[in-house]
Design a protein around this motif. Structure first.
Motif, PDB file in Angstrom:
ATOM      1  N   SER A  33       0.840  -1.200   0.000  1.00  0.00           N
ATOM      2  CA  SER A  33       0.000   0.000   0.000  1.00  0.00           C
ATOM      3  C   SER A  33       0.866   1.237   0.000  1.00  0.00           C
ATOM      4  N   THR A  92      -3.968   0.153  -2.465  1.00  0.00           N
ATOM      5  CA  THR A  92      -3.509  -1.161  -2.035  1.00  0.00           C
ATOM      6  C   THR A  92      -3.489  -2.068  -3.259  1.00  0.00           C
ATOM      7  N   CYS A 108      -5.289  -3.537  -8.056  1.00  0.00           N
ATOM      8  CA  CYS A 108      -5.153  -2.437  -7.105  1.00  0.00           C
ATOM      9  C   CYS A 108      -6.523  -1.872  -6.745  1.00  0.00           C
TER      10      CYS A 108
END
Length: 185
Positions: A33, A92, A108
């Motif tokens: 992240s 993330t 993502c």
């Protein structure tokens, strides 16, 4: 030694390495992240690492599209849209593997939003191995690219002297990573 024996030995080595990679990685791949910036409509940069969003393909930065008889730069619009999504918070990503160009492939998210799915759903990317259902919705609602005419990004790249890409495949991504690890790519 026969060719067949060499091929079997290489396949077994690749399989063992793949198993080792899967055992070392958390389920579904490494998770990381950070904040990120949009390199183009399907690639972001996070902590110095270029990440290609898996399962979708966005127009190239200089790629034009047509809407209502006028040209618009859909590639630049895709990048701007991804940049807007990235500003919503911490990104993330779950590592999937690498593609044949040695780019990191990942899924993502920003919050609850899958970035690849959102780009396809908003009509600024096409399905490329995934997201077929949301592409159908974007097409039916004539969003983004679907509001006019455009060349699929892989077709545009091919016509402009760039090599074709294969749709993203998680297993193939891991296999290419293993082959590179052993210098067999």
């Amino acid at each position: 030694m026969k060719w067949r024996d060499v091929v079997v030995a290489v396949a077994l080595l690749a399989l063992m390495a793949l198993i080792a990679v899967k055992l070392e990685a958390p389920s579904g791949g490494d998770l990381f992240s950070s904040t990120a910036r949009a390199a183009d409509g399907d690639t972001l940069t996070m902590g110095g690492r270029r990440i290609r969003l898996s399962g979708m393909d966005a127009p190239e930065l200089t790629q034009p599209c047509k809407r209502d008889g006028a040209e618009w730069y859909c590639g630049a619009a895709a990048r701007a849209h991804l940049a807007e999504l990235l500003r919503r918070g911490t990104i993330t990503c779950r590592l999937i593997g690498t593609d044949r160009y040695d780019r990191t492939l990942a899924r993502c998210r920003v919050g609850d939003d899958d970035l690849g799915e959102r780009m396809v759903r908003d009509g600024l990317a096409v399905s490329y191995g995934d997201y077929e259902n949301v592409e159908a919705l974007a097409r039916a609602e004539r969003k983004g690219l679907w509001s006019g005419t455009f060349d699929r990004p892989q077709d545009w790249r091919l016509r402009h002297g760039r090599p074709p890409e294969e749709p993203h495949d998680t297993a193939a991504g891991y296999l290419s990573m293993v082959l590179r690890l052993f210098g067999l790519d």
